[in-house]
Write a protein that holds these residues in place. Structure first.
Motif, PDB file in Angstrom:
ATOM      1  N   UNK B 661     -10.869  -5.340  -8.897  1.00 22.56           N
ATOM      2  CA  UNK B 661     -10.387  -4.101  -8.269  1.00 22.56           C
ATOM      3  C   UNK B 661     -11.231  -3.816  -7.020  1.00 22.56           C
ATOM      4  N   UNK B 665     -10.282  -3.869  -2.814  1.00 16.49           N
ATOM      5  CA  UNK B 665     -10.512  -2.756  -1.887  1.00 16.49           C
ATOM      6  C   UNK B 665     -11.521  -3.133  -0.803  1.00 16.49           C
ATOM      7  N   UNK B 694     -12.186   1.884   3.131  1.00 16.34           N
ATOM      8  CA  UNK B 694     -11.018   2.452   2.461  1.00 16.34           C
ATOM      9  C   UNK B 694     -11.390   3.696   1.662  1.00 16.34           C
ATOM     10  N   UNK B 695     -10.569   4.711   1.786  1.00 15.85           N
ATOM     11  CA  UNK B 695     -10.721   5.934   1.003  1.00 15.85           C
ATOM     12  C   UNK B 695      -9.621   5.996  -0.059  1.00 15.85           C
ATOM     13  N   UNK B 696      -9.730   6.978  -0.933  1.00 16.08           N
ATOM     14  CA  UNK B 696      -8.808   6.994  -2.075  1.00 16.08           C
ATOM     15  C   UNK B 696      -7.346   7.078  -1.650  1.00 16.08           C
ATOM     16  N   UNK B 697      -7.063   7.826  -0.577  1.00 14.20           N
ATOM     17  CA  UNK B 697      -5.664   7.974  -0.169  1.00 14.20           C
ATOM     18  C   UNK B 697      -5.085   6.680   0.401  1.00 14.20           C
ATOM     19  N   UNK B 699      -5.942   3.718  -1.090  1.00 11.11           N
ATOM     20  CA  UNK B 699      -6.097   2.721  -2.154  1.00 11.11           C
ATOM     21  C   UNK B 699      -4.801   2.594  -2.950  1.00 11.11           C
ATOM     22  N   UNK B 702      -3.517  -1.274  -8.242  1.00  7.58           N
ATOM     23  CA  UNK B 702      -4.056  -2.637  -8.344  1.00  7.58           C
ATOM     24  C   UNK B 702      -3.802  -3.167  -9.750  1.00  7.58           C
TER      25      UNK B 702
END
Lengths: 157, 752
Positions: B661, B665, B694-697, B699, B702
């Motif tokens: 994971x 990312x 990379x930020x959560x929005x 991501x 997966x």
């Protein structure tokens, strides 16, 4: 001297008003759970609560917290039994663990105002917290699990 | 089950060894108490120590050393899992101790995805050896042959009587046993594994969610000074003069010290600069801002990375050097029905671990103690010796947890800075790197240019292949004259070609290092897999077949490739023997087909959406990635990433999944946004606003598949996920839009 309420304990620190809360916590009060990541409020590793609001403690001068309540990761539950900590553990969220104090502190303020957050709610609230290891999918899952647990706990009362 | 409880006194009198102080199974060091409670000296004079990894305490707890460091990859849990399994320890009784820098542990350089693959057999041996000593001790006690006892769940059981005795009670006696002959050790059958192959939660999990961890930045000692260092922004520049008077007026600042000049070969020496030392971090940072420094920037101030990419293109055109060959590419291209060509570029990149480099050093009692977030504690000792000329045994290195590493923290320049300042001040000194320091002054992943040319026959089969690459070498960090890719770099997905083409020529070109060059998660596989997998996709479209079929056809017959025999290229196979870790095209194919069987890559999609695939072998593991993207109004959305890994035997499947994971990312960050520019010799980017990750929005969902989990020897896990990610995205964008992007990052073409 500045009087500070950290996790409901009163402290007196000898710090200039412009010293960020982060360094007061870490270097003067030896509360090392709050982490330094960027120094410009970009990554969220240093997130704490001031009067219940999430703030980036690396850019927040301690002067503004004089009569305020500061909450840090150490105050969530030292036993690790808060629903959010349980959800984090159940989902094996952390990799290196460095950003997780800030992630948890940010997630708590989301769950305080939103008992059933959608993916979009979580994205909007959490995108200020960087995890370079890439634990986002598990953070998202843990927040949802914690929301359910907190709702159930609230229902029990 | 009956249990006999032995007192310590009984044991001592039984064994007749009370007070003898005789130690077997490990050499002893003089133990010293650490001023930090979390740092226990694991190699000590414990009477219950069975070997340098295992000690059993009288209370029946088992101390197991993890000799590698923890930076999120999970080996601080995986290593003890392996030992505990063979030891027959009860995991609930296990305390994991972080090993100090000590050459008796073997290689401690926690990079190259080696912790499990290089130590799996050894760790089982260590566990089995300690278990045998416990069993022998119990057999001696019961006066029965050792065959009549067996260890299980922190006890040894007498088969005849069903009586048992705890490890804790046996420990003293067991520690007096001679080390068993390795050849006589019995190993568990995989079907009996208790922990190997199980998703054991990481040992620091509780501390991580309660804020009770100790990373490099968290080290604190009495009278410690915190140092913030203004370093020369251009490599090999020097301090001409500086004025410290304003800095010294900042409350809390106590000293200002000039750092030594950077040597021509940078190694892990400190960079030239000026350090401000204060009683707290904030004061040190404020004092540093108040410094006034005049630099002699030196000749590298003319360096510009855009110009350097042009120069690399030229060197590949004009003066390439052969790396490997097969057949005759001139004939091949002449006979080809179609010839296609492309050039790929990947920029300089920075590691950006969430915790920047941090190191504390303290000279006292003729030693220097170091607490730091280092990937390679023995390198700290070695390079401290190089700098100080003191014997490396002077340096006692205690790795903290690492807030990410990704290769940056294998370089021990920051511990050398702390050692230099601790020596000057005769106090404990913690060197704190800011984020700006980290982004601008690290050891960078080198920018690269790679050109590709393929000849296809009338059936769309690739017959001829010509690839050339240029980038500054990691070797330049260790020898300033190194100016072209080294063999070990070319063996990271370039010259270790899996594909079976009739005619192949592989060449490299020169490039000068403008900054310190280092290794970053998956290293040259990043650019070499990007070019390879992008170009195979281009060839597939040219041949009008699916990319999956192009890959499977091009891999040819199932075989183990020997690159020295086929191409004359000495492939080091990530330090592994080909016999143990063959280069298998069959596993290459399997990891791809296992993924495509479970992923709808051929589904009908709305306009603007597409799937892309890529597959790559690195660190002796095989990984395939399928990515679904959407491009709409100039905006790129990564919708799903699916991957499969065949890493041979997996020790902790949950940590393999989490590493995959994370690798997806990490790959996404560099593909979408990763770029370091160098202008006038200085790094342009400085923090997460202009070197975004990379930020959560951003991501996506997966999905991870583990393939062939038990059949082969353990391969790497931390890095192999990264290389296929970027090409899978570029290929997906082509599928979605018909536009081919050959230069990273993708945010120069599309918003992300």
């Amino acid at each position: 001297m500045i009087k500070l309420n950290v996790n409901n304990e009163m402290h007196e620190v000898d710090a200039p008003d412009d010293m960020p809360i982060l360094w007061v916590l870490r270097d003067l009060l030896n509360r090392k759970g709050t982490k330094f990541g960027c120094g410009i409020g970009q990554c969220g590793a240093c997130t704490v609560h001031v009067n219940g609001q999430p703030v980036r403690s690396c850019i927040t001068p301690v002067g503004i917290a004089k009569n305020a309540k500061i909450a840090t990761i150490e105050g969530v539950d030292p036993k690790g039994e808060h629903p959010i900590q349980i959800a984090w553990k159940d989902n094996n969220v952390p990799q290196c663990g460095y950003c997780q104090s800030g992630q948890i502190m940010s997630a708590l303020t989301l769950l305080e105002n939103n008992t059933n957050p959608s993916d979009e709610d979580i994205n909007n609230h959490m995108s200020g917290n960087i995890c370079r290891c890439g634990t986002y999918p598990r953070i998202k899952k843990a927040i949802k699990d914690a929301a359910v647990a907190m709702a159930n706990n609230a229902g029990d009362k | 089950m009956n249990t006999s409880k032995l007192s310590r006194r009984e044991f001592l009198s039984y064994a007749g060894i009370a007070g003898s102080g005789l130690l077997l199974g490990c050499s002893s060091l003089t133990s010293s108490k650490s001023p930090l409670p979390k740092f226990i000296e694991p190699v000590d004079n414990d009477p219950q120590r069975l070997n340098i990894f295992v000690a059993i305490k009288p209370d029946n707890t088992v101390e197991i050393v993890s000799h590698r460091v923890e930076m999120g990859q999970g080996s601080k849990t995986g290593i003890p899992q392996i030992i505990a399994d063979e030891l027959e320890a009860d995991w609930n009784q296990v305390n994991v101790i972080q090993g100090l820098g000590d050459k008796r542990y073997g290689n401690q350089n926690t990079d190259g995805s080696t912790s499990i693959r290089k130590f799996y057999d050894k760790l089982r041996e260590i566990g089995a050896s300690a278990r045998t000593m416990l069993e022998q001790a119990a057999a001696d006690y019961w006066k029965v042959p050792v065959e009549q006892v067996y260890a299980k769940n922190n006890r040894v059981i007498n088969k005849n009587t069903d009586k048992s005795v705890t490890f804790g009670d046996l420990a003293e006696l067991a520690s007096k046993q001679a080390l068993p002959d390795v050849k006589t050790l019995r190993y568990k059958s995989p079907k009996d594994f208790n922990y190997i192959g199980k998703p054991v939660p990481v040992v620091d999990l509780h501390d991580m969610v309660t804020g009770n961890t100790t990373f490099g930045i968290d080290v604190d000692l009495p009278n410690m000074l915190v140092a913030s260092i203004e370093r020369c922004p251009v490599i090999h520049g020097q301090v001409k003069s500086f004025d410290a008077s304003a800095a010294l007026k900042v409350p809390g600042v106590v000293d200002v010290i000039q750092m030594p000049a950077t040597p021509e070969t940078v190694l892990f020496f400190p960079l030239a600069g000026v350090a401000v030392l204060a009683t707290n971090t904030w004061a040190a940072m404020q004092g540093r801002k108040a410094l006034s420094i005049e630099w002699d920037l030196g000749e590298n101030q003319s360096y510009d990375s855009d110009e350097a990419f042009k120069a690399m293109h030229k060197t590949l055109e004009k003066s390439p050097e052969v790396v490997g060959k097969k057949g005759d590419i001139s004939k091949g291209f002449n006979a080809a029905k179609k010839v296609i060509e492309a050039e790929y570029k990947v920029p300089y990149l920075a590691h950006a671990p969430m915790e920047p480099p941090m190191a504390t050093a303290w000279f006292h009692d003729d030693i220097c103690e170091i607490w730091a977030c280092v990937q390679n504690p023995q390198a700290v000792m070695e390079h401290a010796e190089k700098m100080t000329k003191l014997p490396k045994e002077t340096f006692k290195v205690q790795p903290t947890l690492l807030g990410g590493g990704f290769g940056r923290k294998s370089k021990t320049d920051f511990t050398n800075e702390a050692i230099f300042l601790a020596d000057k001040t005769k106090k404990p000194v913690k060197v704190v790197w800011s984020r700006e320091d980290d982004i601008q002054l690290g050891y960078f992943h080198a920018g690269a240019v790679q050109t590709m040319k393929a000849g296809l026959d009338d059936k769309g089969k690739i017959t001829t292949w010509h690839q050339k690459t240029a980038y500054p070498s990691i070797g330049s960090t260790f020898n300033h004259q190194a100016n072209s890719p080294a063999g070990f770099e070319l063996g990271l997905g370039f010259a270790d070609l899996a594909y079976d083409f009739d005619n192949v020529l592989m060449e490299k070109g020169q490039a000068k290092a403008p900054v310190r060059i280092g290794w970053m998660r998956s290293v040259c596989n990043i650019q070499q897999s990007f070019a390879l997998n992008s170009f195979l996709d281009e060839a597939a479209h040219e041949a009008n077949i699916t990319t999956e079929n192009m890959i499977l056809n091009s891999l040819g017959e199932n075989r183990n490739v020997n690159h020295e025999q086929v191409y004359g290229f000495k492939f080091n196979n990530y330090g592994e023997k080909l016999k143990r870790h063959p280069y298998s095209t069959e596993r290459y194919k399997n990891v791809l087909t296992a993924l495509t069987a479970k992923t709808p890559i051929n589904e009908k999609l709305p306009k603007g959406q597409g799937w892309g695939i890529a597959v790559h072998r690195s660190f002796v593991s095989y990984v395939s990635v399928a990515t679904k993207v959407e491009v709409k109004d100039g905006h790129l959305t990564i919708k799903e990433v699916h991957c499969a890994i065949d890493c041979g035997l997996g020790v902790n499947p949950d940590r393999i999944k989490s590493q995959m994971e994370g690798a997806m990312l990490f790959g996404l960050s560099l593909a979408l946004m990763g770029k370091i520019d160098i202008k006038s010799g200085k790094v342009v980017q400085s923090n997460f606003h202009d070197y975004p990750v990379v930020r959560m929005n951003q991501a996506p969902e997966i999905v991870v598949h583990l393939v062939n989990e038990t059949e082969n020897a353990p391969g790497g896990v931390g890095e192999p996920g990264v290389p296929p990610v970027a090409p899978s995205i570029a290929n997906a964008i082509f599928a979605a839009t018909g536009k081919r992007y050959r230069e990273l990052p993708l945010n120069q073409y599309l918003s992300v």
